[in-house]
Design an enzyme around this catalytic site. Sequence first.
Site, mmCIF file in Angstrom:
data_model
loop_
_atom_site.group_PDB
_atom_site.id
_atom_site.type_symbol
_atom_site.label_atom_id
_atom_site.label_comp_id
_atom_site.label_asym_id
_atom_site.label_seq_id
_atom_site.Cartn_x
_atom_site.Cartn_y
_atom_site.Cartn_z
ATOM 1 N N GLY A 204 0.554 -1.126 -0.441
ATOM 2 C CA GLY A 204 0.432 -0.328 0.161
ATOM 3 C C GLY A 204 1.338 1.604 -0.170
ATOM 4 N N ASN A 205 0.475 2.064 0.258
ATOM 5 C CA ASN A 205 0.627 3.805 0.408
ATOM 6 C C ASN A 205 0.523 4.398 1.842
ATOM 7 O OD1 ASN A 205 -1.209 5.449 -1.098
ATOM 8 N ND2 ASN A 205 -1.129 3.923 -2.055
ATOM 9 N N ARG A 206 1.389 6.088 1.957
ATOM 10 C CA ARG A 206 0.633 6.348 2.780
ATOM 11 C C ARG A 206 -0.895 7.623 2.827
ATOM 12 N NH1 ARG A 206 5.417 9.344 4.250
ATOM 13 N NH2 ARG A 206 4.284 10.133 6.544
ATOM 14 N N SER A 207 -0.979 7.065 1.125
ATOM 15 C CA SER A 207 -2.726 8.506 1.111
ATOM 16 C C SER A 207 -3.412 7.944 2.163
ATOM 17 C CB SER A 207 -3.068 8.598 0.024
ATOM 18 O OG SER A 207 -3.882 9.074 -0.173
#
Length: 395
Positions: A204-207
Amino acid sequence: MSPVNVVVGVTGGIAAYKAVGVIRSLVLAGHDVHVVATEAALRFVGKPTLEAISRNVVNTDLYEGVAEVRHVAIGQAADLIIVAPATANTIAKLAAGIADDLLGNTILASRAPIVIAPAMHTEMWQNPATVANVAVLRSRGITIIGPATGQLTGADSGPGRLEEPERIVAEALAVLRPKDFAGRRVLVSAGGTREPLDPVRYIGNRSSGKQGVALATAAAARGAVVTLIGANLEVAVPSSVTLIAVSSTLELAEATTRESAEAQLVIMAAAVADYRPEDVQPTKIKKDQQGERMTLELVRNPDVLATLAATRRAGQVIVGFAAETESDPTALLELGRAKIARKGSDYLVLNTVGWTEGFATEENTVVVVDRAGAIVMEASGSKASVADRILDVLA
Ligand code: CTP
């Protein structure tokens, strides 16, 4: 938005303590807040608290300040009136136009928009008298926020809970917005996609989705019909926005393609994973089958924005985002220019992200470029104010 004069009417219910949150959030947003509390409200929440939090004198008594004609002056000066909480009794009095206290007079003497956040037990909310009174208020253009459904004061639960203060404030201030997006269909994607590895893990990513949700919220407040494709959002979405929850890039791609058919404006604020694991394991990956090293084989995801741009209808406006770790403004701009040329969107919103910047923060700094690579807008501030500046460009 520029500061406005807000009258907050507080009436006598247990939820009166939550009015403090409404007042605080208005004051912190820079607004001038004047509390008019009923006598009953002051049995639930103290005048010193209301005065300290609102930073103004709290008025209650109809027979005080008569020389300055206070019973009409407060209402005349208001840009917006919010009654939170509004009891069944207050709603009944407002429906009948009764002005036997300062709040009733203030409301009758005002031409400002009125917003009411009811709070009461479910039986009272569903009582035919209340139902009829609320219908009368709505027919007069009064905005009703909530009530929410959930745990009430006692052991019971159901519709009747005061809506959360943040939401009351956001929806109330939205009433004052210019409706320059009225009737327009806007599709926004927000959040960060997650690419599953196995039933319990993902890449995933941190958005957090904050900037995209702020855009969707602002567009709805400005009259747009808004659909939000939300990928793993960490923020609440107001009821003015239709939310379609997705998780992976393929889900986001499918929902976005489908929903964009109706949209005049598409804003791709989501942080979309460029690659996904080639095989999703049906059961949890075990380290004794992997050893000391593990290799993941990833495959490219479709580029949703580029596809939307390439297949856009006449008149449809497509906006991309580019979150880059480049902190040098000139180099950032060059990355943006190359990216919009590659993606083919009408605009690209550029911002710098990093370990401490961009993601999950309350503030943002953006540069918007058009297809020719020219800077059309630069903004810095809260994600809500940045959202409005972006919409100003698109309006
Ligand atoms: N985007 C998309 N589909 C993808 C990847 C990105 O629709 N598979 C969209 C994002 O929503 C954003 C824009 O493209 O609006 C730019 O995303 P970004 O990740 O910055 O660009 P990439 O094309 O992935 O380029 P790179 O990561 O190589 O910088």
